[in-house]
Design a protein around this motif. Structure first.
Motif, mmCIF file in Angstrom:
data_model
loop_
_atom_site.group_PDB
_atom_site.id
_atom_site.type_symbol
_atom_site.label_atom_id
_atom_site.label_comp_id
_atom_site.label_asym_id
_atom_site.label_seq_id
_atom_site.Cartn_x
_atom_site.Cartn_y
_atom_site.Cartn_z
ATOM 1 N N MET B 16 0.832 -1.192 0.000
ATOM 2 C CA MET B 16 0.000 0.000 0.000
ATOM 3 C C MET B 16 0.873 1.251 0.000
ATOM 4 S SD MET B 16 -2.943 -1.495 0.053
ATOM 5 C CE MET B 16 -4.203 -0.270 0.433
ATOM 6 N N VAL B 17 0.360 2.308 -0.631
ATOM 7 C CA VAL B 17 1.052 3.599 -0.564
ATOM 8 C C VAL B 17 0.039 4.659 -0.132
ATOM 9 C CG1 VAL B 17 2.849 3.106 -2.257
ATOM 10 C CG2 VAL B 17 0.667 4.026 -3.026
ATOM 11 N N THR B 18 0.541 5.755 0.385
ATOM 12 C CA THR B 18 -0.335 6.834 0.829
ATOM 13 C C THR B 18 -0.114 8.056 -0.061
ATOM 14 O OG1 THR B 18 -0.183 6.024 3.074
ATOM 15 C CG2 THR B 18 -1.021 8.259 2.783
ATOM 16 N N LEU B 19 -1.218 8.628 -0.572
ATOM 17 C CA LEU B 19 -1.137 9.842 -1.387
ATOM 18 C C LEU B 19 -1.813 10.963 -0.607
ATOM 19 C CD1 LEU B 19 -2.275 8.276 -4.788
ATOM 20 C CD2 LEU B 19 0.057 8.496 -3.893
ATOM 21 N N ILE B 20 -1.250 12.156 -0.668
ATOM 22 C CA ILE B 20 -1.809 13.277 0.094
ATOM 23 C C ILE B 20 -2.248 14.379 -0.870
ATOM 24 C CG2 ILE B 20 -1.370 14.925 1.949
ATOM 25 C CD1 ILE B 20 1.057 13.054 2.693
ATOM 26 N N SER B 21 -3.547 14.705 -0.834
ATOM 27 C CA SER B 21 -4.089 15.698 -1.769
ATOM 28 C C SER B 21 -3.692 17.105 -1.349
ATOM 29 C CB SER B 21 -5.610 15.577 -1.824
ATOM 30 O OG SER B 21 -6.137 16.004 -0.595
ATOM 31 N N SER B 22 -3.981 18.089 -2.203
ATOM 32 C CA SER B 22 -3.595 19.476 -1.934
ATOM 33 C C SER B 22 -4.256 19.993 -0.652
ATOM 34 C CB SER B 22 -3.974 20.363 -3.117
ATOM 35 O OG SER B 22 -5.377 20.317 -3.312
ATOM 36 N N ASP B 23 -5.462 19.460 -0.319
ATOM 37 C CA ASP B 23 -6.120 19.895 0.921
ATOM 38 C C ASP B 23 -5.864 18.914 2.061
ATOM 39 O OD1 ASP B 23 -7.479 18.112 -0.615
ATOM 40 O OD2 ASP B 23 -9.471 18.973 -0.289
ATOM 41 N N ASN B 24 -4.702 18.223 1.955
ATOM 42 C CA ASN B 24 -4.186 17.406 3.061
ATOM 43 C C ASN B 24 -5.010 16.179 3.442
ATOM 44 O OD1 ASN B 24 -1.651 18.149 3.905
ATOM 45 N ND2 ASN B 24 -2.479 20.073 4.772
ATOM 46 N N THR B 25 -5.796 15.650 2.514
ATOM 47 C CA THR B 25 -6.484 14.388 2.791
ATOM 48 C C THR B 25 -5.544 13.252 2.391
ATOM 49 O OG1 THR B 25 -8.535 15.489 2.202
ATOM 50 C CG2 THR B 25 -8.611 13.090 2.386
ATOM 51 N N ARG B 26 -5.481 12.218 3.237
ATOM 52 C CA ARG B 26 -4.590 11.079 2.954
ATOM 53 C C ARG B 26 -5.392 9.947 2.333
ATOM 54 N NH1 ARG B 26 0.234 11.785 5.887
ATOM 55 N NH2 ARG B 26 0.765 9.572 5.759
ATOM 56 N N PHE B 27 -4.864 9.385 1.258
ATOM 57 C CA PHE B 27 -5.522 8.264 0.573
ATOM 58 C C PHE B 27 -4.572 7.083 0.573
ATOM 59 C CE2 PHE B 27 -7.600 11.983 -1.041
ATOM 60 C CZ PHE B 27 -8.883 11.609 -1.372
ATOM 61 N N SER B 35 0.371 3.072 -9.423
ATOM 62 C CA SER B 35 1.417 3.003 -10.451
ATOM 63 C C SER B 35 0.880 3.171 -11.866
ATOM 64 C CB SER B 35 2.177 1.683 -10.357
ATOM 65 O OG SER B 35 2.872 1.645 -9.136
ATOM 66 N N LEU B 36 -0.451 3.237 -12.028
ATOM 67 C CA LEU B 36 -0.990 3.575 -13.344
ATOM 68 C C LEU B 36 -0.529 4.975 -13.735
ATOM 69 C CD1 LEU B 36 -2.624 1.013 -13.482
ATOM 70 C CD2 LEU B 36 -4.670 2.352 -13.897
ATOM 71 N N SER B 37 -0.199 5.764 -12.725
ATOM 72 C CA SER B 37 0.364 7.090 -12.976
ATOM 73 C C SER B 37 1.864 6.961 -13.219
ATOM 74 C CB SER B 37 0.104 7.992 -11.761
ATOM 75 O OG SER B 37 1.096 8.996 -11.690
ATOM 76 N N GLN B 38 2.281 7.397 -14.413
ATOM 77 C CA GLN B 38 3.712 7.335 -14.753
ATOM 78 C C GLN B 38 4.531 8.141 -13.747
ATOM 79 O OE1 GLN B 38 5.164 5.708 -17.487
ATOM 80 N NE2 GLN B 38 3.145 4.787 -17.752
ATOM 81 N N THR B 39 3.960 9.283 -13.318
ATOM 82 C CA THR B 39 4.659 10.159 -12.393
ATOM 83 C C THR B 39 4.884 9.470 -11.053
ATOM 84 O OG1 THR B 39 3.166 11.780 -13.358
ATOM 85 C CG2 THR B 39 4.647 12.573 -11.651
ATOM 86 N N LEU B 40 3.819 8.813 -10.535
ATOM 87 C CA LEU B 40 3.925 8.160 -9.224
ATOM 88 C C LEU B 40 4.753 6.882 -9.284
ATOM 89 C CD1 LEU B 40 0.298 8.608 -7.850
ATOM 90 C CD2 LEU B 40 2.361 9.834 -7.174
ATOM 91 N N GLN B 41 4.694 6.218 -10.442
ATOM 92 C CA GLN B 41 5.367 4.927 -10.571
ATOM 93 C C GLN B 41 6.837 5.005 -10.157
ATOM 94 O OE1 GLN B 41 5.712 3.289 -14.532
ATOM 95 N NE2 GLN B 41 4.891 1.338 -13.798
ATOM 96 N N LEU B 42 7.513 6.066 -10.617
ATOM 97 C CA LEU B 42 8.939 6.206 -10.324
ATOM 98 C C LEU B 42 9.176 6.333 -8.825
ATOM 99 C CD1 LEU B 42 10.015 8.602 -13.200
ATOM 100 C CD2 LEU B 42 10.502 6.150 -12.956
ATOM 101 N N THR B 43 8.363 7.206 -8.178
ATOM 102 C CA THR B 43 8.501 7.400 -6.736
ATOM 103 C C THR B 43 8.263 6.091 -6.001
ATOM 104 O OG1 THR B 43 7.452 9.513 -7.183
ATOM 105 C CG2 THR B 43 7.795 8.948 -4.875
ATOM 106 N N ILE B 44 7.215 5.364 -6.455
ATOM 107 C CA ILE B 44 6.853 4.118 -5.780
ATOM 108 C C ILE B 44 7.943 3.067 -5.969
ATOM 109 C CG2 ILE B 44 5.190 2.208 -5.798
ATOM 110 C CD1 ILE B 44 3.051 4.370 -6.492
ATOM 111 N N LEU B 45 8.511 3.001 -7.190
ATOM 112 C CA LEU B 45 9.596 2.040 -7.445
ATOM 113 C C LEU B 45 10.800 2.336 -6.563
ATOM 114 C CD1 LEU B 45 9.557 1.556 -11.327
ATOM 115 C CD2 LEU B 45 8.989 -0.116 -9.546
#
Lengths: 402, 174
Positions: B16-27, B35-45
């Protein structure tokens, strides 16, 4: 001046920021425009603003659009040996309604001989003061412009519109001069009623006497080379640049059944042309590389007719037709890249080889006897490229409506 | 703040990974979905987003991110099968039904989604939302397109030019 800035703003404030960001982003705007499917929709979008026009008419963008959305079949010009061509529209999406509303597909009493990129070459017999006059016209059903006479009648000629459809006033004419197992070709261009210089090929030997097909849909003009399918198992190739004439044998194992319409030719995307061969209930698609006439045949696809249309044609009539055997199946050329039309009894199916899609395009009414064996069919497709207004004051606006 | 639902939830093995939105909600979502997001994939890898850290997404608000993740969770299994060449017709039809339903949304949400899909580089979603806007435009006149997209009405001068162009070019042929 202010137009560029103004258009980026929305009238509904909450959506404004995201919308301005999306539609103001060139990449995102292009991603939207390229998914419009039809050139008609693209032109309408191009008229929304100068910035949209600049994107929609950009050559690189247009190449991508064309790659994603190849010209679409709008309908078929169909004629038998005794009756004039009539236009049969094929099912189309709602967005193309405007095209059908405004086009004039009627050809008076003419016969369609060739269709290229929105132009139709028509043979017409007309009553005039001095008697009956025959001539050739080029029609542009999608334009409001009238038809134009291009050529007087010449017996036994092959006619080819330029690959891009031409300017509506021009047509290539190839005459074959036959002797005993010998043949030569002459070529000229009719441009706005005036005949160009006639160029002649050398006379070549033939494996057997040339027999012309009665229906002329087995002739192609590809990359300035003509390919004419005869009735006796070979193709004549004529390079219009060098006037070099040659014989191209059919691929191994391909048997031509005279006027039975079991072979047709189609232009290939890229280079060369396709030969589509119907053998019983099996269709083979061959590709011939036209880099030189010694080019080789390659079998690129094999399709089973029964399987391909099984999901579409469930009528009792179809079952009945199949029982009569494969003699009820006929091939007609439709478009480039081995698209073709399959005629099964009264029903016609359009097969797209690339996407393996099959669509039923029309069915003759049971009581219509105006169609018979030697049906000639010419496909009519949307035109490419679309026309856009010129971008005026390009320099002055570029900096303002980024 | 509590993390909103993330589909199938934690099935033990999935990272699992946690994403934090601009208004500070954690998902909290499965790494495979994010990882469907190319941008996030690198960070997650690189091992990011796990534990208490979370990946901040300052350009995406919580409403939009929740919608984006709904898409990613639905599409992650098919994407994991390499575009799902073995997917059954039923699976494909279900994804298609989901996609159609998914973009049946308010225009402002749609634009936020387009920006998010663009920034996060989620290819399938980018294509889906661009297609939706294209469908809104298709079959409309330039004036209708402007109204649909909320552009201000043109000046009389612009209107006159548009009318003239419609007469001349308006149905795609000269």
């Amino acid at each position: 001046m202010k137009r560029g800035k103004r258009e980026e703003k929305s009238s509904s404030p909450p959506a404004a920021a995201a919308e301005a960001a999306v539609l103001g982003n060139d990449d995102l705007l292009r991603e939207i425009l390229v998914r419009l499917d039809h050139p008609t929709c693209l032109v309408h979008a191009a008229l929304v603003s100068r910035r949209w026009l600049r994107h929609a008419s950009d050559p690189a963008f247009l190449r991508r659009f064309r790659g994603l959305h190849p010209p679409r079949l709008l309908g078929l010009y169909v004629h038998g040996s005794l009756n004039p061509s009539r236009f049969v529209p094929v099912p189309h999406p709602r967005e193309l309604d405007v095209v059908f509303r405004r086009a004039n597909f009627h050809l008076e009493n003419g016969l369609a001989l060739d269709c290229r990129n929105g132009r139709v070459l028509v043979f017409l017999l007309a009553q005039c003061q001095t008697g009956i006059k025959a001539g050739f016209l080029v029609c542009s059903p999608l334009h409001q412009t009238p038809i134009i006479v291009v050529a007087p009648l010449e017996e036994g000629s092959h006619f080819f519109l330029p690959a891009d459809g031409g300017n509506g006033m021009c047509c290539n004419i190839v005459n074959l001069v036959c002797g005993d197992k010998k043949i030569s070709a002459e070529h000229f261009v009719m441009q706005a009623g005036a005949k160009s210089e006639v160029r002649t090929s050398a006379t070549i030997e033939l494996p057997s006497n040339w027999q012309r097909q009665r229906c002329m849909d087995g002739a192609l003009l590809v990359n300035n080379k003509c390919y004419i399918l005869g009735n006796v198992g070979y193709i004549l190739g004529l390079d219009l640049a060098s006037m070099c004439l040659c014989v191209i044998d059919l691929p191994d194992g391909v048997q031509q059944h005279g006027e039975m319409k079991n072979i047709t030719l189609s232009q290939a995307d890229g280079s060369g042309f396709h030969l589509i061969h119907l053998n019983g209930f099996q269709i083979q698609v061959w590709h011939h590389n036209d880099s030189d006439y010694a080019g080789e045949w390659q079998l690129v696809n094999t399709i089973c007719v029964r399987r391909a249309i099984a999901h579409l044609a469930m009528s009792d009539y179809w079952e009945f037709t199949l029982k009569l055997g494969s003699s009820q199946v006929r091939l007609h050329r439709v478009g480039d890249n081995a698209e073709f039309l399959l005629n099964l009894g009264r029903e016609f199916f359009h097969m797209y080889i690339g996407s393996k899609r099959v669509e039923k395009v029309f069915e003759m009414p049971p009581d219509d006897n105006s169609y018979e064996r030697n049906l000639v069919i010419h496909p009519f497709t949307t035109m490419w490229p679309p026309s856009f207004p010129a971008l005026r004051d390009e320099q002055a606006h570029q900096s303002q409506d980024q | 703040m509590a993390a909103p639902e993330s589909g199938d939830g934690n099935n033990g093995a999935a990272r699992m990974v946690t994403l934090i939105s601009s208004d500070n909600t954690r998902f909290e979502v499965e790494a495979a979905a994010a990882s469907l997001s190319q941008t996030l994939q690198l960070t997650i890898l690189d091992g990011g987003g796990g534990g208490g850290d979370g990946i901040p997404l300052p350009n995406v608000d919580s409403a939009t991110l929740s919608k984006v993740l709904e898409y990613c969770i639905k599409h992650a299994p098919a994407a994991a099968n390499g575009g799902a060449p073995n997917a059954t017709a039923v699976d494909r039809a279900e994804l298609e039904r989901f996609d159609n339903e998914f973009v049946n949304i308010d225009q402002s949400v749609l634009y936020s989604l387009i920006m998010a899909a663009h920034n996060l580089e989620i290819e399938g979603l980018q294509s889906l939302v661009a297609k939706k806007v294209a469908d809104m435009i298709k079959g409309k006149s330039p004036m209708e397109i402007r109204r649909t997209l909320g552009f201000p009405d043109p000046t009389p001068e612009e209107q006159a030019e548009m009318n003239a162009h419609m007469l001349e070019y308006g149905w795609a042929y000269e």
